[in-house]
Design a protein around this motif. Structure first.
Motif, mmCIF file in Angstrom:
data_model
loop_
_atom_site.group_PDB
_atom_site.id
_atom_site.type_symbol
_atom_site.label_atom_id
_atom_site.label_comp_id
_atom_site.label_asym_id
_atom_site.label_seq_id
_atom_site.Cartn_x
_atom_site.Cartn_y
_atom_site.Cartn_z
ATOM 1 N N TYR A 43 59.706 30.842 23.275
ATOM 2 C CA TYR A 43 59.910 29.595 24.000
ATOM 3 C C TYR A 43 60.795 28.636 23.206
ATOM 4 C CZ TYR A 43 55.685 31.386 26.220
ATOM 5 O OH TYR A 43 54.774 32.186 26.840
ATOM 6 N N THR A 44 61.416 27.746 23.953
ATOM 7 C CA THR A 44 62.123 26.626 23.331
ATOM 8 C C THR A 44 61.136 25.478 23.276
ATOM 9 O OG1 THR A 44 64.176 27.407 24.290
ATOM 10 C CG2 THR A 44 64.114 25.089 23.587
ATOM 11 N N ILE A 45 60.996 24.876 22.120
ATOM 12 C CA ILE A 45 59.931 23.885 21.954
ATOM 13 C C ILE A 45 60.497 22.540 21.480
ATOM 14 C CG2 ILE A 45 57.807 23.327 20.666
ATOM 15 C CD1 ILE A 45 57.311 26.379 20.507
ATOM 16 N N ALA A 46 59.972 21.476 22.091
ATOM 17 C CA ALA A 46 60.255 20.126 21.576
ATOM 18 C C ALA A 46 58.915 19.482 21.295
ATOM 19 C CB ALA A 46 61.036 19.310 22.596
ATOM 20 N N ILE A 47 58.784 18.901 20.110
ATOM 21 C CA ILE A 47 57.503 18.307 19.728
ATOM 22 C C ILE A 47 57.714 16.887 19.224
ATOM 23 C CG2 ILE A 47 57.662 19.518 17.482
ATOM 24 C CD1 ILE A 47 54.646 19.417 17.304
ATOM 25 N N VAL A 48 56.921 15.980 19.799
ATOM 26 C CA VAL A 48 56.907 14.599 19.307
ATOM 27 C C VAL A 48 55.772 14.501 18.309
ATOM 28 C CG1 VAL A 48 56.169 12.270 19.945
ATOM 29 C CG2 VAL A 48 57.937 13.405 21.273
ATOM 30 N N THR A 49 56.052 13.967 17.141
ATOM 31 C CA THR A 49 54.966 13.807 16.172
ATOM 32 C C THR A 49 55.192 12.582 15.297
ATOM 33 O OG1 THR A 49 53.790 14.824 14.333
ATOM 34 C CG2 THR A 49 56.083 15.472 14.606
ATOM 35 N N HIS A 50 54.074 11.930 14.976
ATOM 36 C CA HIS A 50 54.134 10.819 14.026
ATOM 37 C C HIS A 50 53.948 11.316 12.608
ATOM 38 C CE1 HIS A 50 53.369 7.493 17.083
ATOM 39 N NE2 HIS A 50 54.528 7.262 16.505
ATOM 40 N N ASN A 51 53.526 12.563 12.513
ATOM 41 C CA ASN A 51 53.241 13.138 11.203
ATOM 42 C C ASN A 51 54.507 13.810 10.691
ATOM 43 O OD1 ASN A 51 52.536 14.903 9.142
ATOM 44 N ND2 ASN A 51 50.495 15.254 9.984
ATOM 45 N N MET A 52 55.143 13.164 9.736
ATOM 46 C CA MET A 52 56.441 13.683 9.291
ATOM 47 C C MET A 52 56.328 15.008 8.580
ATOM 48 S SD MET A 52 58.822 10.560 8.385
ATOM 49 C CE MET A 52 57.548 9.467 7.830
ATOM 50 N N GLN A 53 55.226 15.200 7.872
ATOM 51 C CA GLN A 53 55.044 16.501 7.222
ATOM 52 C C GLN A 53 54.923 17.597 8.280
ATOM 53 O OE1 GLN A 53 53.580 13.744 5.538
ATOM 54 N NE2 GLN A 53 55.399 14.079 4.302
ATOM 55 N N GLN A 54 54.288 17.237 9.398
ATOM 56 C CA GLN A 54 54.181 18.213 10.474
ATOM 57 C C GLN A 54 55.568 18.544 11.034
ATOM 58 O OE1 GLN A 54 52.199 17.176 14.389
ATOM 59 N NE2 GLN A 54 50.930 18.861 13.663
ATOM 60 N N ALA A 55 56.358 17.534 11.255
ATOM 61 C CA ALA A 55 57.731 17.778 11.737
ATOM 62 C C ALA A 55 58.458 18.684 10.749
ATOM 63 C CB ALA A 55 58.475 16.454 11.887
ATOM 64 N N ALA A 56 58.279 18.394 9.456
ATOM 65 C CA ALA A 56 58.957 19.190 8.430
ATOM 66 C C ALA A 56 58.466 20.629 8.443
ATOM 67 C CB ALA A 56 58.727 18.563 7.057
ATOM 68 N N ARG A 57 57.174 20.804 8.693
ATOM 69 C CA ARG A 57 56.608 22.164 8.650
ATOM 70 C C ARG A 57 56.994 23.013 9.850
ATOM 71 N NH1 ARG A 57 51.760 19.402 6.627
ATOM 72 N NH2 ARG A 57 51.066 19.187 8.777
ATOM 73 N N VAL A 58 56.994 22.419 11.041
ATOM 74 C CA VAL A 58 57.106 23.272 12.228
ATOM 75 C C VAL A 58 58.510 23.373 12.823
ATOM 76 C CG1 VAL A 58 54.711 22.832 12.867
ATOM 77 C CG2 VAL A 58 56.538 21.491 13.947
ATOM 78 N N SER A 59 59.396 22.451 12.493
ATOM 79 C CA SER A 59 60.624 22.405 13.300
ATOM 80 C C SER A 59 61.844 22.998 12.606
ATOM 81 C CB SER A 59 60.931 20.948 13.691
ATOM 82 O OG SER A 59 61.322 20.206 12.560
ATOM 83 N N ASP A 60 62.801 23.399 13.430
ATOM 84 C CA ASP A 60 64.095 23.882 12.929
ATOM 85 C C ASP A 60 65.080 22.733 12.830
ATOM 86 O OD1 ASP A 60 63.514 26.809 12.974
ATOM 87 O OD2 ASP A 60 63.141 26.334 15.078
ATOM 88 N N GLN A 61 65.044 21.873 13.846
ATOM 89 C CA GLN A 61 65.888 20.682 13.771
ATOM 90 C C GLN A 61 65.031 19.455 14.051
ATOM 91 O OE1 GLN A 61 69.101 20.201 16.554
ATOM 92 N NE2 GLN A 61 67.786 20.267 18.361
ATOM 93 N N THR A 62 65.445 18.354 13.482
ATOM 94 C CA THR A 62 64.696 17.115 13.651
ATOM 95 C C THR A 62 65.639 16.037 14.171
ATOM 96 O OG1 THR A 62 63.125 17.637 11.889
ATOM 97 C CG2 THR A 62 63.381 15.317 12.434
ATOM 98 N N ALA A 63 65.128 15.298 15.155
ATOM 99 C CA ALA A 63 65.899 14.192 15.724
ATOM 100 C C ALA A 63 65.155 12.899 15.435
ATOM 101 C CB ALA A 63 66.060 14.375 17.233
ATOM 102 N N PHE A 64 65.858 11.942 14.839
ATOM 103 C CA PHE A 64 65.229 10.655 14.521
ATOM 104 C C PHE A 64 65.657 9.606 15.535
ATOM 105 C CE2 PHE A 64 65.720 6.545 12.134
ATOM 106 C CZ PHE A 64 64.382 6.188 12.223
ATOM 107 N N PHE A 65 64.664 9.041 16.214
ATOM 108 C CA PHE A 65 64.894 8.000 17.211
ATOM 109 C C PHE A 65 64.514 6.653 16.623
ATOM 110 C CE2 PHE A 65 65.487 10.016 21.456
ATOM 111 C CZ PHE A 65 65.421 11.343 21.062
ATOM 112 N N TYR A 66 65.314 5.641 16.979
ATOM 113 C CA TYR A 66 64.952 4.282 16.565
ATOM 114 C C TYR A 66 65.433 3.308 17.628
ATOM 115 C CZ TYR A 66 64.261 0.163 13.652
ATOM 116 O OH TYR A 66 63.843 -1.042 13.167
#
Lengths: 231, 260
Positions: free
Chosen positions: B206-229
Motif C-alpha cells: 500500500y501507499t501510506i500517508a501518516i500524520v503524527t505529532h511524534n517525530m521519532q515515529q515519523a523518523a522510524r516509519v516513513s520514507d519521506q517526510t513533509a513538514f507543514f507550517y
C-alpha cells in the motif's frame, strides 16, 4: 542558531556540553604549549606537569562521552543538534589524543634534558606555534560555526607538514654527521612528529565542524566511491 | 509554495497540485503540491493547526463532510482527479482508506467489524467473506490474537488491538492508499511498536500517508517526510535528510524543538 530550544533544560544541557568541550580544548592547548616549552627550555618540572595534567583531559573525555550518551538516549536530538552531538563524540577523541601527544612531547623533553643541548629548537617551536594556532582556530570555528575558518585550518596543515619534513631532514643530517647525535636527534625528530600529528587532529576537528554546520562530510575526498557525495 | 523538488524514485500514487482548503474564509491548507510515491510511507509533521490533518482528509474527500469546507487545486489518484466523474466519494474512500487517531470499532463482533465494508460492497458469499476477513486480520497482525474469538465483541479488545482491528477493517475492502491520522497516539509503547512494525509490512502493498505529532515515529516509519507550517508545505524530502540536514530554517527549528 536563530532561536533557542523551547525546553530550557535541554538548551542548557547542550550548552554545558559545548562549554565542556571548549574547556577540554583549552587544557589541550595549554598542554601542547607547555610541553614544547619544556623541550626548548629544558624544563623537567614543566614536562612532569604536562604528564600529570593529562589525567584531567582524560577525565573530561569520559564526561563528554557520558553527556553525549545521555542526550542521545533522553533527548533524541535531530538535525543540527544531532550533528552537534555526533561531532562532539568524534572531536572528543581527537582532543584526548592531542593531550596524549602533548604528553609524548613532554616525555621527549625529559629524554633531552638528560643530555647536553645539541641543536637549535626554533623550528620545533615554530611547528608548535602553528599546531597550537590550528587547534585554536578549529575550536573557534566549532564555537561560532564558522566554516570558512574551519577550511583555513584544513588548508594550513600543509605548512606543518613542510616544517616537519625540514626538521626530519635536519636531524637526519646531524645523525649522519656524528652517531653520538642519534639519540637526541631521534628525540627531536619524534617531538616534531608528535606535533605534526597534533596538527592532523586539528584538521580532523575542522572537518567535523564543516559537517556540523553544513551536514556534508568533507573527509577523505580521494577515498570516496564514484558518485557518492558527502551525506 | 508551489513546487518543491522531491526525491521519490517510486511512481506517484497520489499527487496534489496547488491544493487549497478553506473552512469558510480561513485557508487551512495553502497551495500545497505534494506527491505520495507508490508503496512508500509519507509522514506529515508540523505543529497543531498547521493543516496536516486537513490535507490528509482531503485525500479521500473527508472534508466534504464538513460544512463550509471548500477545496481548490488538484488532487490526483493514479494521475486522475479524484473529483472527476469516474469516481464517486464512496469508491474513492474504498481505494483510499483511513485509520483514525482514536480506534472506533463498531459495537459488533470482531468478525462483523471487518466484514462491514465488504457487506456494504455487496459481498455475501460466506466462504469468500471468511477468507477476506482472515486475510485482513493477518495483514493487520491481529489474526493470531483473535482467531479463536471472532464472534466476540470488538469492544473487549485492548486499545492496541482495537486500532489494528480498524486497520484490518480498512484493509478488508482492498484499498490502494492508506491514510493514518495519528494512529498510535493513544497507544502504549508496545502497541505503538506493533502498529509501526505493521506499517513497515503494509508498505509492500500500500501507499501510506501518516500524520503524527511524534517525530521519532515519523523518523522510524516513513520514507519521506513533509513538514507543514501554518497551512504551507515548508519542506519535503527523504526522512533521513529532514532529520539530519533539513534545508529550511523552519524545519530545523521544528525538528530540534525550537518552536516557542
Amino acid at each position: 542558531m536563530a532561536t533557542t530550544h523551547t525546553d530550557k533544560t535541554y538548551e542548557a544541557e547542550l550548552r554545558e556540553l559545548r562549554d565542556r568541550l571548549l574547556a577540554m580544548g583549552g587544557l589541550v592547548e595549554q598542554a601542547i604549549v607547555s610541553s614544547v616549552r619544556a623541550v626548548t627550555e629544558r624544563d623537567v618540572e614543566l614536562a612532569e606537569q604536562v604528564k600529570l595534567r593529562d589525567r584531567e583531559i582524560n577525565r573530561m573525555e569520559v564526561d563528554v562521552d557520558g553527556q553525549c550518551r545521555r542526550i542521545l538516549a533522553l533527548r533524541q536530538p535531530a538535525a543540527s543538534d544531532l550533528r552537534f552531538i555526533t561531532t562532539a563524540l568524534k572531536i572528543v577523541v581527537d582532543l584526548e589524543r592531542m593531550g596524549d601527544l602533548a604528553v609524548n612531547v613532554a616525555e621527549r623533553a625529559l629524554d633531552l634534558a638528560q643530555a647536553p643541548a645539541f641543536a637549535p629548537t626554533h623550528d620545533l617551536a615554530k611547528i608548535a606555534d602553528l599546531a597550537e594556532a590550528q587547534l585554536k582556530k578549529a575550536l573557534d570555528a566549532f564555537v561560532t560555526g564558522d566554516v570558512a575558518k574551519a577550511e583555513e585550518v584544513m588548508k594550513s596543515d600543509e605548512l606543518i607538514d613542510a616544517l616537519y619534513l625540514k626538521i626530519f631532514n635536519d636531524m637526519l643530517g646531524r645523525m649522519m654527521e656524528d652517531s653520538k647525535n642519534i639519540r637526541r636527534a631521534t628525540a627531536l625528530m619524534f617531538a616534531a612528529k608528535h606535533l605534526e600529528r597534533f596538527g592532523d587532529h586539528a584538521t580532523n576537528l575542522a572537518e567535523m565542524v564543516v559537517y556540523m554546520v553544513r551536514g556534508t562530510d568533507v573527509r577523505h575526498p580521494r577515498s570516496r566511491a564514484p558518485g557518492v557525495p558527502g551525506a | 509554495m508551489t513546487s518543491i523538488p522531491q526525491h521519490a524514485s517510486a511512481a506517484p500514487k497520489m499527487e496534489t497540485r496547488g491544493l487549497e482548503i478553506r473552512y469558510g474564509p480561513k485557508a487551512a491548507v495553502k497551495g500545497v503540491s505534494l506527491t505520495l510515491p507508490e508503496r512508500q510511507v509519507t509522514a506529515l509533521i508540523g505543529p497543531s493547526g498547521c493543516g496536516k490533518s486537513t490535507f490528509l482528509r482531503a485525500l479521500n474527500r473527508m472534508n466534504d463532510l464538513i460544512p463550509g469546507a471548500s477545496a481548490s487545486g488538484e488532487i490526483l489518484l493514479d494521475g486522475r482527479s479524484i473529483y472527476a466523474g469516474h469516481l464517486d466519494a464512496v469508491e474513492l474512500r474504498r481505494r483510499v482508506g483511513m485509520v483514525f487517531q482514536k480506534s472506533n470499532p463498531f459495537p459488533k463482533s470482531i468478525f462483523e467489524n471487518v466484514a462491514y465494508g465488504l457487506r456494504i460492497g455487496g459481498l455475501s458469499d460466506k466462504r469468500e467473506l471468511g477468507e477476506r476477513i482472515e486475510r485482513s486480520l493477518h495483514s493487520a497482525a491481529l489474526w493470531d490474537e483473535v482467531k479463536d474469538r471472532l464472534g466476540e465483541s470488538a469492544m473487549g479488545l485492548s486499545g492496541g488491538q482495537q486500532q489494528r482491528l480498524c486497520i484490518a477493517r480498512a484493509l478488508a475492502v482492498e484499498p490502494e492508499v492508506l491514510l493514518m491520522d495519528e494512529p498510535a497516539s493513544a497507544l502504549d509503547p508496545i502497541a505503538t511498536a506493533k502498529i509501526e512494525d505493521l506499517i513497515h509490512e503494509l508498505k509492500a502493498r500500500y501507499t501510506i500517508a501518516i500524520v503524527t505529532h511524534n517525530m521519532q515515529q515519523a523518523a522510524r516509519v516513513s520514507d519521506q517526510t513533509a513538514f507543514f507550517y501554518m497551512g504551507e508545505l515548508v519542506e519535503v524530502g527523504p526522512t533521513e535528510q529532514i532529520f539530519t540536514t533539513p534545508r529550511e530554517q523552519r524545519t530545523e527549528d521544528y525538528v530540534t524543538g525550537k518552536f516557542g
